[in-house]
Design a protein around this motif. Structure first.
Motif, PDB file in Angstrom:
ATOM      1  N   PRO A  25       0.840  -1.212   0.000  1.00  0.00           N
ATOM      2  CA  PRO A  25       0.000   0.000   0.000  1.00  0.00           C
ATOM      3  C   PRO A  25       0.867   1.251   0.000  1.00  0.00           C
ATOM      4  CG  PRO A  25      -0.665  -1.542   1.739  1.00  0.00           C
ATOM      5  CD  PRO A  25       0.627  -2.043   1.172  1.00  0.00           C
ATOM      6  N   ARG A  26       0.390   2.282  -0.689  1.00  0.00           N
ATOM      7  CA  ARG A  26       1.179   3.504  -0.833  1.00  0.00           C
ATOM      8  C   ARG A  26       1.591   4.084   0.513  1.00  0.00           C
ATOM      9  NH1 ARG A  26       1.722   7.228  -4.918  1.00  0.00           N
ATOM     10  NH2 ARG A  26       2.645   9.153  -4.175  1.00  0.00           N
ATOM     11  N   GLY A  27       0.643   4.137   1.468  1.00  0.00           N
ATOM     12  CA  GLY A  27       0.952   4.724   2.765  1.00  0.00           C
ATOM     13  C   GLY A  27       2.075   3.979   3.468  1.00  0.00           C
ATOM     14  N   ARG A  28       2.035   2.642   3.397  1.00  0.00           N
ATOM     15  CA  ARG A  28       3.078   1.844   4.029  1.00  0.00           C
ATOM     16  C   ARG A  28       4.421   2.069   3.335  1.00  0.00           C
ATOM     17  NH1 ARG A  28       0.918  -4.207   5.655  1.00  0.00           N
ATOM     18  NH2 ARG A  28      -1.027  -3.531   6.552  1.00  0.00           N
ATOM     19  N   ALA A  29       4.393   2.130   2.015  1.00  0.00           N
ATOM     20  CA  ALA A  29       5.638   2.311   1.263  1.00  0.00           C
ATOM     21  C   ALA A  29       6.276   3.654   1.608  1.00  0.00           C
ATOM     22  CB  ALA A  29       5.356   2.215  -0.240  1.00  0.00           C
ATOM     23  N   GLU A  30       5.450   4.708   1.670  1.00  0.00           N
ATOM     24  CA  GLU A  30       5.970   6.038   2.011  1.00  0.00           C
ATOM     25  C   GLU A  30       6.551   6.035   3.419  1.00  0.00           C
ATOM     26  OE1 GLU A  30       2.600   8.599   1.470  1.00  0.00           O
ATOM     27  OE2 GLU A  30       3.038   8.908  -0.648  1.00  0.00           O
ATOM     28  N   LYS A  31       5.846   5.402   4.344  1.00  0.00           N
ATOM     29  CA  LYS A  31       6.280   5.361   5.736  1.00  0.00           C
ATOM     30  C   LYS A  31       7.600   4.594   5.851  1.00  0.00           C
ATOM     31  CE  LYS A  31       4.271   4.247  10.267  1.00  0.00           C
ATOM     32  NZ  LYS A  31       3.043   3.770  10.918  1.00  0.00           N
ATOM     33  N   ALA A  32       7.679   3.464   5.155  1.00  0.00           N
ATOM     34  CA  ALA A  32       8.892   2.652   5.219  1.00  0.00           C
ATOM     35  C   ALA A  32      10.094   3.424   4.679  1.00  0.00           C
ATOM     36  CB  ALA A  32       8.698   1.359   4.433  1.00  0.00           C
ATOM     37  N   LEU A  33       9.902   4.114   3.571  1.00  0.00           N
ATOM     38  CA  LEU A  33      11.009   4.894   3.001  1.00  0.00           C
ATOM     39  C   LEU A  33      11.422   6.006   3.954  1.00  0.00           C
ATOM     40  CD1 LEU A  33       9.833   5.039  -0.705  1.00  0.00           C
ATOM     41  CD2 LEU A  33      11.952   3.998   0.116  1.00  0.00           C
ATOM     42  N   GLU A  52       4.948  -5.603   9.143  1.00  0.00           N
ATOM     43  CA  GLU A  52       3.659  -5.801   8.469  1.00  0.00           C
ATOM     44  C   GLU A  52       2.542  -6.172   9.433  1.00  0.00           C
ATOM     45  OE1 GLU A  52       3.928  -8.874   5.567  1.00  0.00           O
ATOM     46  OE2 GLU A  52       4.818 -10.319   6.933  1.00  0.00           O
ATOM     47  N   ASP A  53       2.881  -6.717  10.611  1.00  0.00           N
ATOM     48  CA  ASP A  53       1.846  -7.101  11.570  1.00  0.00           C
ATOM     49  C   ASP A  53       1.630  -6.071  12.669  1.00  0.00           C
ATOM     50  OD1 ASP A  53       1.306  -9.515  10.252  1.00  0.00           O
ATOM     51  OD2 ASP A  53       3.024 -10.472  11.229  1.00  0.00           O
ATOM     52  N   ASP A  54       2.351  -4.948  12.600  1.00  0.00           N
ATOM     53  CA  ASP A  54       2.164  -3.913  13.615  1.00  0.00           C
ATOM     54  C   ASP A  54       0.743  -3.366  13.544  1.00  0.00           C
ATOM     55  OD1 ASP A  54       4.835  -4.304  13.983  1.00  0.00           O
ATOM     56  OD2 ASP A  54       5.414  -2.205  13.757  1.00  0.00           O
ATOM     57  N   PRO A  55       0.091  -3.162  14.693  1.00  0.00           N
ATOM     58  CA  PRO A  55      -1.284  -2.638  14.652  1.00  0.00           C
ATOM     59  C   PRO A  55      -1.363  -1.231  14.064  1.00  0.00           C
ATOM     60  CG  PRO A  55      -0.465  -2.772  16.917  1.00  0.00           C
ATOM     61  CD  PRO A  55       0.547  -3.452  16.045  1.00  0.00           C
ATOM     62  N   ASP A  56      -0.257  -0.471  14.126  1.00  0.00           N
ATOM     63  CA  ASP A  56      -0.308   0.909  13.637  1.00  0.00           C
ATOM     64  C   ASP A  56       0.439   1.088  12.324  1.00  0.00           C
ATOM     65  OD1 ASP A  56       2.223   0.508  14.581  1.00  0.00           O
ATOM     66  OD2 ASP A  56       2.368   2.412  15.643  1.00  0.00           O
ATOM     67  N   VAL A  57       0.696  -0.017  11.602  1.00  0.00           N
ATOM     68  CA  VAL A  57       1.525   0.097  10.401  1.00  0.00           C
ATOM     69  C   VAL A  57       0.861   0.972   9.335  1.00  0.00           C
ATOM     70  CG1 VAL A  57       0.629  -2.002   9.288  1.00  0.00           C
ATOM     71  CG2 VAL A  57       2.948  -1.202   8.760  1.00  0.00           C
ATOM     72  N   ASP A  58      -0.472   1.017   9.324  1.00  0.00           N
ATOM     73  CA  ASP A  58      -1.159   1.817   8.306  1.00  0.00           C
ATOM     74  C   ASP A  58      -1.470   3.229   8.773  1.00  0.00           C
ATOM     75  OD1 ASP A  58      -1.307  -0.007   6.122  1.00  0.00           O
ATOM     76  OD2 ASP A  58      -2.751  -1.162   7.270  1.00  0.00           O
ATOM     77  N   GLU A  59      -1.116   3.556  10.013  1.00  0.00           N
ATOM     78  CA  GLU A  59      -1.351   4.921  10.473  1.00  0.00           C
ATOM     79  C   GLU A  59      -0.266   5.831   9.911  1.00  0.00           C
ATOM     80  OE1 GLU A  59      -1.895   5.206  14.678  1.00  0.00           O
ATOM     81  OE2 GLU A  59      -3.236   3.483  14.719  1.00  0.00           O
ATOM     82  N   PRO A  60      -0.637   7.075   9.586  1.00  0.00           N
ATOM     83  CA  PRO A  60       0.380   7.995   9.057  1.00  0.00           C
ATOM     84  C   PRO A  60       1.447   8.288  10.094  1.00  0.00           C
ATOM     85  CG  PRO A  60      -1.720   9.116   9.389  1.00  0.00           C
ATOM     86  CD  PRO A  60      -1.948   7.663   9.680  1.00  0.00           C
ATOM     87  N   LEU A  61       2.599   8.689   9.608  1.00  0.00           N
ATOM     88  CA  LEU A  61       3.682   9.052  10.519  1.00  0.00           C
ATOM     89  C   LEU A  61       3.243  10.195  11.418  1.00  0.00           C
ATOM     90  CD1 LEU A  61       6.854   9.063   8.268  1.00  0.00           C
ATOM     91  CD2 LEU A  61       6.364   7.551  10.179  1.00  0.00           C
ATOM     92  N   ALA A  62       3.608  10.122  12.687  1.00  0.00           N
ATOM     93  CA  ALA A  62       3.343  11.231  13.592  1.00  0.00           C
ATOM     94  C   ALA A  62       4.184  12.424  13.153  1.00  0.00           C
ATOM     95  CB  ALA A  62       3.679  10.837  15.019  1.00  0.00           C
ATOM     96  N   THR A  63       3.616  13.599  13.256  1.00  0.00           N
ATOM     97  CA  THR A  63       4.380  14.783  12.890  1.00  0.00           C
ATOM     98  C   THR A  63       5.448  15.032  13.933  1.00  0.00           C
ATOM     99  OG1 THR A  63       2.873  16.211  14.074  1.00  0.00           O
ATOM    100  CG2 THR A  63       2.385  15.849  11.754  1.00  0.00           C
ATOM    101  N   PRO A  64       6.551  15.644  13.547  1.00  0.00           N
ATOM    102  CA  PRO A  64       7.616  15.878  14.518  1.00  0.00           C
ATOM    103  C   PRO A  64       7.278  16.947  15.548  1.00  0.00           C
ATOM    104  CG  PRO A  64       8.235  16.720  12.346  1.00  0.00           C
ATOM    105  CD  PRO A  64       6.903  16.047  12.203  1.00  0.00           C
TER     106      PRO A  64
END
Length: 78
Positions: A25-33, A52-64
């Motif tokens: 998924p795009r969101g996961r790919a962006e987060k991983a990069l 891939e099994d993290d419950p929050d893997v699809d949540e957007p990155l927290a802002t700094p």
């Protein structure tokens, strides 16, 4: 998200597109990069496999800024 920036943006985009074409998924790919410091597809894929099994893997990155997914720090009276 960044406009047409300098040379680095192109490689980043290619890695992102490649991960999406692999079926991530795009969101996961962006987060991983982002979380692997944009070190390329292999680092991102390692991260994706590990998380891939993290419950929050699809949540957007927290802002700094210290805000956690829309939860603003509020005082108890409010």
């Amino acid at each position: 998200p960044r406009g047409s920036g300098g040379g680095g943006a192109l490689a980043e985009l290619t890695a992102l597109e490649s991960l999406i074409e692999m079926g991530f998924p795009r969101g996961r790919a962006e987060k991983a990069l982002a979380l692997t410091g944009n070190q390329g597809i292999e680092a991102a894929m390692d991260w994706l496999m590990e998380h891939e099994d993290d419950p929050d893997v699809d949540e957007p990155l927290a802002t700094p800024l210290g805000h956690v997914l829309g939860r603003e720090p509020t005082s108890p009276e409010q």
